[in-house]
Scaffold this motif. Structure first.
Motif, mmCIF file in Angstrom:
data_model
loop_
_atom_site.group_PDB
_atom_site.id
_atom_site.type_symbol
_atom_site.label_atom_id
_atom_site.label_comp_id
_atom_site.label_asym_id
_atom_site.label_seq_id
_atom_site.Cartn_x
_atom_site.Cartn_y
_atom_site.Cartn_z
ATOM 1 N N SER A 119 42.818 74.081 -87.533
ATOM 2 C CA SER A 119 43.618 74.309 -86.324
ATOM 3 C C SER A 119 43.877 73.011 -85.573
ATOM 4 C CB SER A 119 42.906 75.310 -85.408
ATOM 5 O OG SER A 119 42.794 76.573 -86.014
ATOM 6 N N THR A 120 42.971 72.052 -85.702
ATOM 7 C CA THR A 120 43.115 70.767 -85.024
ATOM 8 C C THR A 120 43.985 69.825 -85.840
ATOM 9 O OG1 THR A 120 40.899 71.018 -84.105
ATOM 10 C CG2 THR A 120 41.872 68.836 -84.001
ATOM 11 N N ASP A 121 44.900 69.142 -85.177
ATOM 12 C CA ASP A 121 45.735 68.149 -85.842
ATOM 13 C C ASP A 121 44.839 67.051 -86.411
ATOM 14 O OD1 ASP A 121 47.692 66.469 -86.718
ATOM 15 O OD2 ASP A 121 48.411 65.882 -84.727
ATOM 16 N N LEU A 122 44.993 66.758 -87.696
ATOM 17 C CA LEU A 122 44.113 65.791 -88.358
ATOM 18 C C LEU A 122 44.315 64.374 -87.854
ATOM 19 C CD1 LEU A 122 44.181 67.070 -92.053
ATOM 20 C CD2 LEU A 122 42.411 67.377 -90.315
ATOM 21 N N LEU A 145 40.692 71.468 -73.761
ATOM 22 C CA LEU A 145 40.841 71.693 -72.328
ATOM 23 C C LEU A 145 41.123 70.407 -71.555
ATOM 24 C CD1 LEU A 145 37.941 74.280 -71.826
ATOM 25 C CD2 LEU A 145 40.347 74.696 -72.342
ATOM 26 N N ALA A 146 41.265 69.284 -72.268
ATOM 27 C CA ALA A 146 41.645 68.043 -71.600
ATOM 28 C C ALA A 146 43.105 68.134 -71.143
ATOM 29 C CB ALA A 146 41.450 66.855 -72.538
ATOM 30 N N ARG A 147 43.456 67.354 -70.141
ATOM 31 C CA ARG A 147 44.799 67.444 -69.564
ATOM 32 C C ARG A 147 45.879 67.090 -70.577
ATOM 33 N NH1 ARG A 147 44.501 64.953 -63.394
ATOM 34 N NH2 ARG A 147 43.062 66.523 -62.541
ATOM 35 N N SER A 148 45.601 66.129 -71.451
ATOM 36 C CA SER A 148 46.624 65.702 -72.402
ATOM 37 C C SER A 148 46.592 66.477 -73.713
ATOM 38 C CB SER A 148 46.463 64.203 -72.694
ATOM 39 O OG SER A 148 45.159 63.920 -73.168
ATOM 40 N N SER A 149 45.718 67.478 -73.826
ATOM 41 C CA SER A 149 45.682 68.303 -75.029
ATOM 42 C C SER A 149 46.896 69.232 -75.045
ATOM 43 C CB SER A 149 44.398 69.128 -75.075
ATOM 44 O OG SER A 149 43.267 68.291 -75.130
ATOM 45 N N PHE A 176 30.652 68.063 -70.303
ATOM 46 C CA PHE A 176 31.686 67.988 -71.338
ATOM 47 C C PHE A 176 32.635 69.170 -71.139
ATOM 48 C CE2 PHE A 176 27.682 69.704 -72.969
ATOM 49 C CZ PHE A 176 28.051 70.997 -73.321
ATOM 50 N N SER A 177 33.866 69.012 -71.579
ATOM 51 C CA SER A 177 34.901 69.976 -71.212
ATOM 52 C C SER A 177 35.036 71.141 -72.176
ATOM 53 C CB SER A 177 36.251 69.265 -71.082
ATOM 54 O OG SER A 177 36.653 68.722 -72.326
ATOM 55 N N ASP A 178 34.723 70.963 -73.461
ATOM 56 C CA ASP A 178 34.981 72.014 -74.449
ATOM 57 C C ASP A 178 33.838 72.057 -75.447
ATOM 58 O OD1 ASP A 178 36.003 73.886 -76.150
ATOM 59 O OD2 ASP A 178 37.932 72.896 -76.460
ATOM 60 N N ALA A 179 33.012 73.092 -75.350
ATOM 61 C CA ALA A 179 31.846 73.200 -76.231
ATOM 62 C C ALA A 179 32.160 73.885 -77.548
ATOM 63 C CB ALA A 179 30.726 73.969 -75.520
ATOM 64 N N VAL A 223 37.857 63.647 -77.237
ATOM 65 C CA VAL A 223 39.191 63.329 -77.743
ATOM 66 C C VAL A 223 40.122 64.505 -77.464
ATOM 67 C CG1 VAL A 223 40.562 62.757 -79.782
ATOM 68 C CG2 VAL A 223 38.228 61.887 -79.575
ATOM 69 N N PRO A 224 41.186 64.320 -76.694
ATOM 70 C CA PRO A 224 42.168 65.409 -76.521
ATOM 71 C C PRO A 224 42.817 65.725 -77.871
ATOM 72 C CG PRO A 224 42.476 63.656 -74.895
ATOM 73 C CD PRO A 224 41.529 63.127 -75.920
#
Length: 480
Positions: A119-122, A145-149, A176-179, A223-224
């Motif tokens: 699901s995450t861009d490589l 959940l980062a602003r630039s994600s 941390f923002s996303d566990a 890392v966003p």
């Protein structure tokens, strides 16, 4: 919670040297359960991306979590077909169990994992592991959940994810923002010390690892990411959420009681400006002053509240002594944990006894000020009494801090610095003998340069009596 004997503090972070071709710097683990349809295209896509863009040697490990379909055969075929791919078979389910087993057995200095749905861009993979290779950070996580994600997913999953991370922030003070993002990496030297402390073997494994790392003062890089949710995900949301909440309670309880030996994760940050010697400024003084002031302000309010309560049915001296006694016990306990960072029950009685001595000094100051006020005014107003007590408490507070820092909670004596291992991530043939489903630290020795198995299929069992010989087959080179 796990409390295995500490293998010693972590060495100072160093930039990993450029390795010879064939020596894996990165080991990407893909935990799977009944993913016969998605596994092959996932591995092919990841292998092509790493071959084309990653500047270091790498390896992809497929960790099969007791699949009942043809996933093991697909993984074995990929290991035989592609260089740098191997498979690992576990006879018990659990993503955390799979990651612990494969990471503990890997000799690569940087360990990562990602979900099979990719699901995450490589393109975020190299930014994820770069801070670990350079020695800047200890762990790295992708954040949706980062602003630039940029994230594409349904409202239900978005709400659940944000609610869960809010719970972590409110209950475990996580920063941390996303566990839950299935895109993480860790340095191997950190994993060797951190993983034995992590108890969960399922989906809460990530959260527990991050919370313990953050509480131990390790550096977590975020890392966003660009994320597109998989609509065919087999994750059971209700069951996973229930297990996560149980994990939050268990970890919170362990942190509150000080039962976790987080001191084993101490690292001599060689280039950390906070560790530079500055004349006439003791280490940690600024942080301790802030903590002491916060605790002191709350203790003063608590003391004044108690004094006003006791003053309704007793004299000023008795009310002062009782209020000061109760607030002193609470103040010592709070400063012990929050200001000076003392965890666990060891020495708690002695610290309270010393705190009572400090309390006696404060009592003498405040009682003396009340006695002086009584001599000056026959019937002073209640507001005047409070003003005098505040001034006396300020003087007692300064003295209390000095006594706490120098006598009750003194700085530990510095020991001779330990030299870092000459080869912090040497690899070689090793025999893995799991003594506990949580895994143990393994010793690795230097190997001859005559083995090669970059695409071998490896089976990792969790039977307590199973001795598994893993042929690592990696060319050796001194890193120094």
């Amino acid at each position: 919670m796990r409390t295995d004997p500490s293998p010693g503090p972590l060495p100072a972070r160093e930039h990993l040297p450029a390795a010879d071709a064939g020596t894996p710097v990165l080991d990407v683990v893909i935990p799977v359960y009944n993913e016969e349809k998605d596994l092959r295209p996932c591995v092919l896509r990841l292998h092509e991306h790493l071959t084309r863009t990653f500047p270091y040697a790498f390896r992809i490990t497929v960790a099969d979590n007791a699949s009942t379909d043809s996933t093991p055969r697909v993984a074995a075929a990929l290991a035989a077909e592609l260089a740098g791919v191997r498979s690992a078979r576990l006879e018990q389910k659990g993503r955390g169990r799979a990651l612990r087993a494969v990471w503990s057995a890997s000799e690569a200095p940087v360990l990562a994992y990602m979900d099979v749905d990719l699901s995450t861009d490589l393109n975020a993979l190299l930014p994820l592991v770069a801070p670990l290779i350079s020695g800047h950070s200890d762990l790295a996580i992708g954040s949706r959940l980062a602003r630039s994600s940029r994230v594409v997913r349904g409202t239900k999953r978005e709400l659940i994810s944000r609610s869960y991370n809010l719970i972590l922030r409110g209950s475990l003070q996580a920063r941390f923002s996303d566990a839950q993002c299935g895109f993480k990496a860790i340095r191997r030297d950190v994993a060797q010390v951190l993983l034995p402390l992590v108890e969960d073997t399922g989906w809460f494994f990530d959260t527990e690892m991050l919370v313990l790392a953050e509480r131990a003062g390790l550096r977590i890089h975020e890392v966003p990411v660009d994320w597109v949710d998989d609509p065919d995900s087999t994750v059971r949301i209700v069951r996973t959420a229930t297990d996560d909440l149980k994990g939050v309670w268990r970890v919170g309880k362990a942190l509150a009681t000080g039962s976790l030996p987080l001191d084993r994760l101490a690292r001599p940050f060689g280039d950390d400006p906070r560790d530079r010697d500055i004349q006439d400024v003791p280490r940690g003084l600024a942080r301790q002053l802030v903590g002491f002031c916060v605790v002191g302000a709350l203790s003063t309010l608590f003391y004044l509240l108690l004094y006003s309560l006791f003053r309704q049915f007793t004299g000023s001296q008795t009310a002062n002594a009782l209020a000061l006694l109760v607030s002193a016990v609470a103040n010592t306990a709070a400063n012990r944990r929050l200001t000076f960072g003392v965890r666990g029950r060891g020495g708690a009685v002695r610290h309270q006894a010393q705190g009572l001595v400090v309390f006696a000094i404060g009592l003498a100051l405040t009682s003396g000020s009340l006695a002086a006020l009584a001599m000056a005014t026959r019937e002073p107003a209640h507001s005047t009494e409070l003003a005098v007590l505040v001034a006396a408490n300020l003087a007692a507070t300064v003295l209390r801090f000095l006594l706490f820092r120098a006598w009750v909670f003194p700085e530990p004596r510095e020991e001779a610095p330990r030299t870092a291992p000459e080869h912090p991530y040497r690899s070689g043939p090793a025999v893995i003998r799991p003594q506990h489903p949580y895994g143990t630290r393994h010793d690795h020795s230097t190997a001859d340069n005559n083995d090669h198995c970059a695409a071998d299929s490896i089976c990792l069992g969790l039977d307590l009596d199973l001795d598994l010989e893993v042929d690592r087959g990696i060319d050796q080179k001194d890193s120094r």
